[in-house]
Design an enzyme around this catalytic site. Structure first.
Site, PDB file in Angstrom:
ATOM      1  N   ARG A 132       0.840  -1.206   0.000  1.00  0.00           N
ATOM      2  CA  ARG A 132       0.000   0.000   0.000  1.00  0.00           C
ATOM      3  C   ARG A 132       0.875   1.257   0.000  1.00  0.00           C
ATOM      4  O   ARG A 132       0.588   2.227  -0.716  1.00  0.00           O
ATOM      5  CB  ARG A 132      -0.925  -0.002   1.227  1.00  0.00           C
ATOM      6  CG  ARG A 132      -1.815   1.230   1.272  1.00  0.00           C
ATOM      7  CD  ARG A 132      -2.830   1.169   2.394  1.00  0.00           C
ATOM      8  NE  ARG A 132      -2.201   1.192   3.704  1.00  0.00           N
ATOM      9  CZ  ARG A 132      -2.849   1.019   4.855  1.00  0.00           C
ATOM     10  NH1 ARG A 132      -4.163   0.779   4.844  1.00  0.00           N
ATOM     11  NH2 ARG A 132      -2.218   1.059   6.006  1.00  0.00           N
ATOM     12  N   ARG A 159       9.604  27.566  -1.452  1.00  0.00           N
ATOM     13  CA  ARG A 159       8.255  27.030  -1.311  1.00  0.00           C
ATOM     14  C   ARG A 159       7.493  27.259  -2.612  1.00  0.00           C
ATOM     15  O   ARG A 159       7.028  28.359  -2.876  1.00  0.00           O
ATOM     16  CB  ARG A 159       7.513  27.705  -0.155  1.00  0.00           C
ATOM     17  CG  ARG A 159       6.130  27.123   0.066  1.00  0.00           C
ATOM     18  CD  ARG A 159       5.278  27.969   0.984  1.00  0.00           C
ATOM     19  NE  ARG A 159       3.936  27.388   1.090  1.00  0.00           N
ATOM     20  CZ  ARG A 159       2.962  27.584   0.195  1.00  0.00           C
ATOM     21  NH1 ARG A 159       3.160  28.328  -0.866  1.00  0.00           N
ATOM     22  NH2 ARG A 159       1.789  26.998   0.357  1.00  0.00           N
ATOM     23  N   HIS A 209       4.695  25.151  -5.394  1.00  0.00           N
ATOM     24  CA  HIS A 209       3.866  23.954  -5.478  1.00  0.00           C
ATOM     25  C   HIS A 209       4.466  22.876  -6.388  1.00  0.00           C
ATOM     26  O   HIS A 209       4.381  21.697  -6.098  1.00  0.00           O
ATOM     27  CB  HIS A 209       2.460  24.304  -5.976  1.00  0.00           C
ATOM     28  CG  HIS A 209       1.618  25.007  -4.946  1.00  0.00           C
ATOM     29  ND1 HIS A 209       1.994  26.181  -4.353  1.00  0.00           N
ATOM     30  CD2 HIS A 209       0.429  24.671  -4.404  1.00  0.00           C
ATOM     31  CE1 HIS A 209       1.080  26.556  -3.483  1.00  0.00           C
ATOM     32  NE2 HIS A 209       0.116  25.652  -3.485  1.00  0.00           N
ATOM     33  N   LYS A 219      -2.650   6.989   1.409  1.00  0.00           N
ATOM     34  CA  LYS A 219      -2.446   7.205   2.855  1.00  0.00           C
ATOM     35  C   LYS A 219      -1.546   8.422   3.047  1.00  0.00           C
ATOM     36  O   LYS A 219      -0.368   8.324   3.397  1.00  0.00           O
ATOM     37  CB  LYS A 219      -1.868   5.941   3.521  1.00  0.00           C
ATOM     38  CG  LYS A 219      -2.081   5.894   5.031  1.00  0.00           C
ATOM     39  CD  LYS A 219      -1.843   4.507   5.567  1.00  0.00           C
ATOM     40  CE  LYS A 219      -1.764   4.462   7.087  1.00  0.00           C
ATOM     41  NZ  LYS A 219      -2.941   4.906   7.809  1.00  0.00           N
ATOM     42  N   GLU A 236     -16.162   5.282   5.503  1.00  0.00           N
ATOM     43  CA  GLU A 236     -15.350   4.609   6.524  1.00  0.00           C
ATOM     44  C   GLU A 236     -15.477   5.433   7.792  1.00  0.00           C
ATOM     45  O   GLU A 236     -16.476   6.146   7.956  1.00  0.00           O
ATOM     46  CB  GLU A 236     -13.900   4.473   6.029  1.00  0.00           C
ATOM     47  CG  GLU A 236     -13.264   5.785   5.611  1.00  0.00           C
ATOM     48  CD  GLU A 236     -11.806   5.662   5.183  1.00  0.00           C
ATOM     49  OE1 GLU A 236     -11.192   4.597   5.362  1.00  0.00           O
ATOM     50  OE2 GLU A 236     -11.268   6.669   4.702  1.00  0.00           O
ATOM     51  N   LEU A 245      -9.733   4.489   2.478  1.00  0.00           N
ATOM     52  CA  LEU A 245      -8.403   3.888   2.530  1.00  0.00           C
ATOM     53  C   LEU A 245      -8.556   2.372   2.437  1.00  0.00           C
ATOM     54  O   LEU A 245      -9.408   1.795   3.126  1.00  0.00           O
ATOM     55  CB  LEU A 245      -7.719   4.251   3.856  1.00  0.00           C
ATOM     56  CG  LEU A 245      -6.267   3.781   3.917  1.00  0.00           C
ATOM     57  CD1 LEU A 245      -5.378   4.713   3.111  1.00  0.00           C
ATOM     58  CD2 LEU A 245      -5.781   3.719   5.350  1.00  0.00           C
TER      59      LEU A 245
HETATM   60  N1  PMP Z   1      -9.193   4.417   7.219  1.00  0.00           N
HETATM   61  C1  PMP Z   1      -8.460   5.443   7.658  1.00  0.00           C
HETATM   62  C2  PMP Z   1      -8.882   6.830   7.303  1.00  0.00           C
HETATM   63  C3  PMP Z   1      -7.317   5.224   8.440  1.00  0.00           C
HETATM   64  O1  PMP Z   1      -6.566   6.257   8.873  1.00  0.00           O
HETATM   65  C4  PMP Z   1      -6.949   3.889   8.775  1.00  0.00           C
HETATM   66  C5  PMP Z   1      -5.700   3.599   9.576  1.00  0.00           C
HETATM   67  N2  PMP Z   1      -5.664   4.212  10.824  1.00  0.00           N
HETATM   68  C6  PMP Z   1      -7.768   2.844   8.330  1.00  0.00           C
HETATM   69  C7  PMP Z   1      -8.869   3.145   7.532  1.00  0.00           C
HETATM   70  C8  PMP Z   1      -7.459   1.418   8.662  1.00  0.00           C
HETATM   71  O2  PMP Z   1      -6.313   0.987   7.954  1.00  0.00           O
HETATM   72  P1  PMP Z   1      -5.404  -0.180   8.514  1.00  0.00           P
HETATM   73  O3  PMP Z   1      -6.289  -1.349   8.768  1.00  0.00           O
HETATM   74  O4  PMP Z   1      -4.433  -0.426   7.403  1.00  0.00           O
HETATM   75  O5  PMP Z   1      -4.750   0.310   9.760  1.00  0.00           O
END
Ligand code: PMP
Length: 285
Positions: free
Chosen positions: A51, A100, A102, A149, A182, A206
């Site tokens: 990832r 600085r 972009h 992430k 989520e 994510l």
């Molecule tokens: N969604 C978000 C927004 C997150 O920050 C995280 C991790 N803290 C997750 C889902 C879960 O991901 P993982 O199982 O890989 O920790």
């Protein structure tokens, strides 16, 4: 517990200094990972690395690091920090540049930073010991590439804080169609009539490693049906069980949403079965 890694050197974390011109600081131009480790054993190292590499590729950062270099870094941090229950934090920014602006600088070396923090012992599959969550809900205000992430976590931070200020411990998020995405720091699952259901992956969520492992262990076991599909907030409100998942929490039962009990307000039987399977398999990933 204070040895960190920064750009090729191990040092006490207090000595790890990054320039204010680092693009991670100025723009949130960086990605990160957290890999859990219990008594020296990593959970999901390969999927976490995949990832992270996917995120680096998506934003055009190249470290040139091999899988072995990342593994050696994690193992060295465990060795230096004592093999307790650790979250190994890795962050790569585009680097520090003299001005600085972009646009991506032509020549810039990525900043690679890693350190460990203590996490709770691995959750046990026991209803009486489960850490339960009460959550708020909110319309998801984050950007359109939540699959990366990124350390640009302001939206996540604001959502999480809303939950805290409302006396809860997390916030479940929904999109403009009233569909569950989520939570601010976790993925989300519901259970209805014995079936486990979680939103499909897309740019709005994510791709959680805990989510991935959980789906895999459930499918391999084959006893509990698991569906990946759109989940409406009406379904969330009517669910028998709701869970949030993340690397440090594994599968966490949600017992109330906006002060309304989930199901009978107790930790559910399907949670017990799912956490039992997860606990038995966590080190196989
Ligand atoms: N969604 C978000 C927004 C997150 O920050 C995280 C991790 N803290 C997750 C889902 C879960 O991901 P993982 O199982 O890989 O920790």
């Amino acid at each position: 517990m204070n040895t960190a890694y920064l750009n090729g050197k191990y040092m006490p974390i207090e000595q790890a200094k990054i320039s204010p011109l680092d693009r991670g600081f100025l723009f949130g131009d960086s990605v990160y990972e957290v890999v859990p480790s219990y008594a020296g054993k990593l959970v999901g190292f390969m999927p976490h690395l995949q990832r992270m590499n996917g995120g680096l590729e998506a934003i055009g950062i190249s470290t040139g690091w091999s899988e072995k270099q990342w593994l050696d870094l994690c193992l060295k941090l465990i060795q230096e920090n004592g093999a307790g229950n650790l979250g190994i934090y890795l962050q790569i920014s585009r680097g520090t540049y003299e001005s600085r602006a972009h646009r991506f600088p032509d020549k810039v070396t990525p900043t690679i930073f890693a350190f460990c923090f203590e996490i709770a012992a691995a959750p046990v599959a026991d209803k009486t010991l489960a850490k339960t969550y009460k959550v708020s809900t909110a319309r998801d205000i984050r950007w359109d590439r939540r699959d990366i992430k990124s350390t640009s976590l302001l939206g996540n931070v604001l959502h999480y804080q809303q939950g805290i200020e409302q006396g809860n411990q997390e916030t479940l998020l929904y999109n403009e169609h009233n569909e569950l995405t989520e939570a601010s720091s976790c993925n989300a699952f519901i259970v209805k009539n014995g079936t486990v259901i979680t939103p499909l992956l897309d740019h709005q969520k994510l791709p959680g490693i805990t989510r991935q492992i959980l789906i895999d262990v459930l499918r391999n076991d084959g006893k509990i049906p698991i569906e990946e599909r759109v989940v409406s907030m009406e379904e969330v409100a009517e669910a028998d069980e709701v869970w949030i998942t993340s690397s440090s929490r594994e599968i966490a039962p949600v017992i109330a949403i906006d002060s309304v009990p989930v199901g009978n307000g107790q930790v559910g039987d399907i949670w017990l079965a799912a956490q039992t399977l997860f606990s038995a398999n966590r080190f196989n990933y």
